[in-house]
Design a protein around this motif. Structure first.
Motif, PDB file in Angstrom:
ATOM      1  N   SER A   1     112.381 102.394  26.797  1.00 55.05           N
ATOM      2  CA  SER A   1     112.629 103.669  26.990  1.00 55.05           C
ATOM      3  C   SER A   1     111.316 104.615  26.844  1.00 55.05           C
ATOM      4  N   LEU A   2     110.505 104.768  27.984  1.00 54.91           N
ATOM      5  CA  LEU A   2     109.340 105.117  27.725  1.00 54.91           C
ATOM      6  C   LEU A   2     109.383 106.635  27.314  1.00 54.91           C
TER       7      LEU A   2
ATOM      8  N   PRO B   1     106.496 127.791  32.751  1.00 58.40           N
ATOM      9  CA  PRO B   1     105.109 127.468  32.316  1.00 58.40           C
ATOM     10  C   PRO B   1     104.861 126.573  31.108  1.00 58.40           C
ATOM     11  N   GLY B   2     104.025 125.725  31.091  1.00 56.34           N
ATOM     12  CA  GLY B   2     103.759 124.747  29.982  1.00 56.34           C
ATOM     13  C   GLY B   2     103.318 123.302  30.458  1.00 56.34           C
ATOM     14  N   PHE B   3     103.449 122.437  29.604  1.00 54.67           N
ATOM     15  CA  PHE B   3     102.971 120.989  29.981  1.00 54.67           C
ATOM     16  C   PHE B   3     103.929 120.011  29.707  1.00 54.67           C
ATOM     17  N   ALA B   4     104.156 119.313  30.749  1.00 48.64           N
ATOM     18  CA  ALA B   4     104.997 117.818  30.513  1.00 48.64           C
ATOM     19  C   ALA B   4     104.352 116.599  30.528  1.00 48.64           C
ATOM     20  N   LEU B   5     104.697 115.668  29.595  1.00 44.92           N
ATOM     21  CA  LEU B   5     103.911 114.367  29.234  1.00 44.92           C
ATOM     22  C   LEU B   5     104.591 113.511  29.728  1.00 44.92           C
ATOM     23  N   ALA B   6     103.908 112.176  30.414  1.00 43.66           N
ATOM     24  CA  ALA B   6     104.539 111.211  30.379  1.00 43.66           C
ATOM     25  C   ALA B   6     103.932 109.906  29.923  1.00 43.66           C
ATOM     26  N   VAL B   7     104.182 109.150  29.033  1.00 42.90           N
ATOM     27  CA  VAL B   7     103.291 108.137  28.471  1.00 42.90           C
ATOM     28  C   VAL B   7     103.809 106.734  28.593  1.00 42.90           C
ATOM     29  N   SER B   8     103.013 105.623  28.725  1.00 42.82           N
ATOM     30  CA  SER B   8     103.526 104.284  28.672  1.00 42.82           C
ATOM     31  C   SER B   8     103.906 103.863  27.103  1.00 42.82           C
ATOM     32  N   LYS B   9     104.499 104.572  26.405  1.00 41.83           N
ATOM     33  CA  LYS B   9     104.649 104.096  25.368  1.00 41.83           C
ATOM     34  C   LYS B   9     106.176 104.123  25.031  1.00 41.83           C
ATOM     35  N   PRO B  10     106.703 103.467  23.887  1.00 42.10           N
ATOM     36  CA  PRO B  10     108.116 103.730  23.758  1.00 42.10           C
ATOM     37  C   PRO B  10     108.490 105.092  23.382  1.00 42.10           C
ATOM     38  N   SER B  11     109.434 105.799  23.523  1.00 39.77           N
ATOM     39  CA  SER B  11     109.991 106.988  23.305  1.00 39.77           C
ATOM     40  C   SER B  11     109.921 107.296  21.808  1.00 39.77           C
ATOM     41  N   ASN B  12     110.410 106.362  21.128  1.00 40.00           N
ATOM     42  CA  ASN B  12     110.692 106.376  19.730  1.00 40.00           C
ATOM     43  C   ASN B  12     109.349 106.377  19.077  1.00 40.00           C
ATOM     44  N   LYS B  13     108.276 106.098  19.511  1.00 41.97           N
ATOM     45  CA  LYS B  13     106.900 106.097  18.987  1.00 41.97           C
ATOM     46  C   LYS B  13     105.977 107.369  19.773  1.00 41.97           C
ATOM     47  N   VAL B  14     106.704 108.166  20.237  1.00 38.92           N
ATOM     48  CA  VAL B  14     106.236 109.418  20.671  1.00 38.92           C
ATOM     49  C   VAL B  14     106.376 110.641  19.819  1.00 38.92           C
ATOM     50  N   ASP B  15     105.594 111.089  18.969  1.00 41.31           N
ATOM     51  CA  ASP B  15     105.930 112.196  18.435  1.00 41.31           C
ATOM     52  C   ASP B  15     105.418 113.859  18.838  1.00 41.31           C
ATOM     53  N   SER B  16     106.293 114.460  19.304  1.00 41.10           N
ATOM     54  CA  SER B  16     105.760 115.617  20.133  1.00 41.10           C
ATOM     55  C   SER B  16     105.040 116.611  19.065  1.00 41.10           C
ATOM     56  N   LYS B  17     105.509 116.672  17.925  1.00 43.54           N
ATOM     57  CA  LYS B  17     104.776 117.103  16.791  1.00 43.54           C
ATOM     58  C   LYS B  17     103.090 117.143  16.654  1.00 43.54           C
ATOM     59  N   ARG B  18     102.898 115.855  16.956  1.00 43.52           N
ATOM     60  CA  ARG B  18     101.402 115.462  17.074  1.00 43.52           C
ATOM     61  C   ARG B  18     100.553 115.593  18.413  1.00 43.52           C
ATOM     62  N   MET B  19     101.443 115.960  19.188  1.00 40.08           N
ATOM     63  CA  MET B  19     100.773 116.331  20.616  1.00 40.08           C
ATOM     64  C   MET B  19     100.105 117.727  20.921  1.00 40.08           C
TER      65      MET B  19
END
Length: 378
Positions: A20-21, A206-224
């Protein structure tokens, strides 16, 4: 006992677990401007009174060279909006191929930022569906096709009625580009942006959406973070660094400016210019009736327009109505029509029967309003 696991190796050849990306909305307070201040965004778009603008803020490929082949990033997007029974779609190819005068070499060195994908779209409270694919395209072969596609588009886009021609060029160019041997889909995003009460997921705002090629459980939105339009990762915006260990797409949603001053470029409205001029040139006994009728037809077309917000329509109604009334008065008194020259305080005098939509604009902070259905003269 050997640690060699033949069974595990064989299983890996025939099966692979799905991943799950990650896709996240950059949290409020995590978008920082050029002055290192948090940007405050509204929680939603105003229905029928906001222009939705969508752009590709940034795209990044982790690998731009594999063996002897160089690659550069290209995003192909389809933005669908409007009534679900009769949706409208905008297709765009975003990449460095516009730099055709620089040749096709080293296009992986281009920094692709803030590429428009769709808009201005008058927000109607419906879902906005985004389908985006980040491709790694072989630099030498792909650039030639993309450059050719964009060159064709540059010659026909000003012809606003050529929507089907634009779609055909995009379709052909995209098929050619994606058919190149070695082109790879690195990352895809298919998501709907809902109205506030429309469902779970990203809200159309208004704002920003981000898609990444990393597993979702390794994406910490608090550090984005998004700092001055670019993605950063870290504990705070000052120490955060640009990521380079995964592919990603950063998509920006924002509100477009008012369109009152450019209403005359909208074909369905600008086409009324001859009708206004014919009415203004009518004989004195029938002039007011003719102008009133021409304005009524224009007002009906304005009400149906999907290119202007409710408040912009009201301002355009008021501006055009006042302009027509002033021109009729000038004709009745035998004087020239006076208006300020574009971008200056100089006064220009012209024939009052020469209706000029590009000269009818807001001058100052006050936005005039006018209710629909009112006659020009009571």
């Amino acid at each position: 006992m050997s640690d060699f696991d033949l069974g595990g190796i064989l299983r890996s050849l025939f099966a692979r677990d799905g991943t799950s990306l990650g896709h996240v909305w950059i949290p409020d307070g995590h978008v920082i401007d050029a002055n290192n201040q948090p940007v405050q965004f509204p929680t939603s778009y105003a229905v029928e009174d906001a222009y939705v603008m969508i752009s590709l803020a940034e795209m990044f490929l982790k690998h731009t060279r594999v063996l002897w082949r160089e690659f550069y990033p290209v995003v192909h997007s389809f933005i669908t909006y409007g009534n679900a029974q009769a949706p409208q779609a905008v297709g765009t190819v975003a990449g460095p191929g516009q730099l055709k005068d620089l040749g096709t070499a080293n296009l992986d060195k281009v920094i692709p930022l803030a590429f428009p994908l769709a808009g201005p779209i008058v927000y109607d409270g419906q879902n906005i569906e985004a389908l985006l694919g980040l491709y790694a395209v072989p630099a030498k072969d792909g650039a030639a096709i993309l450059i050719n596609t964009l060159s064709q588009l540059s010659s026909i886009v000003p012809q606003l009625a050529a929507a089907t021609q634009v779609a055909g060029v995009l379709k052909t160019g995209t098929e050619q580009m994606l058919g190149i041997d070695g082109t790879q889909l690195k990352l895809g995003l298919h998501n709907s942006f809902f109205p506030v009460t429309g469902g779970e997921g990203f809200i159309a705002r208004p704002g920003f959406a981000l898609a990444v090629s990393k597993p979702s459980n390794k994406v910490d939105s608090k550090r984005m973070w998004v700092v001055n339009g670019r993605l950063r990762i870290g504990d705070n915006p000052i120490s955060a660094q640009a990521p380079d260990d995964f592919d990603y797409m950063l998509i920006q949603f924002y509100a477009g400016p008012p369109r009152v001053n450019i209403w005359g470029t909208i074909p369905s409205l600008a086409d009324h210019t001859p009708a206004f001029e014919n009415a203004l040139k009518a004989d004195a006994a029938t002039r007011r009736t003719a102008v009133n009728l021409a304005f009524s037809v224009f007002e009906s077309e304005l009400a149906k327009s999907r290119d202007l917000t409710k408040s912009d329509k009201s301002a355009v109604r008021a501006l055009v109505a006042q302009d027509l009334k002033d021109r009729v008065l000038a004709l009745e008194t035998g004087s020239l029509f006076e208006l300020k020259s574009f971008g200056s305080e100089d006064v220009v005098r012209e024939d009052p029967a020469l209706f000029r939509p590009h000269k009818i604009e807001l001058t100052g902070e006050t936005r005039p309003e006018r209710e629909p259905g009112l006659p020009l003269w009571s």
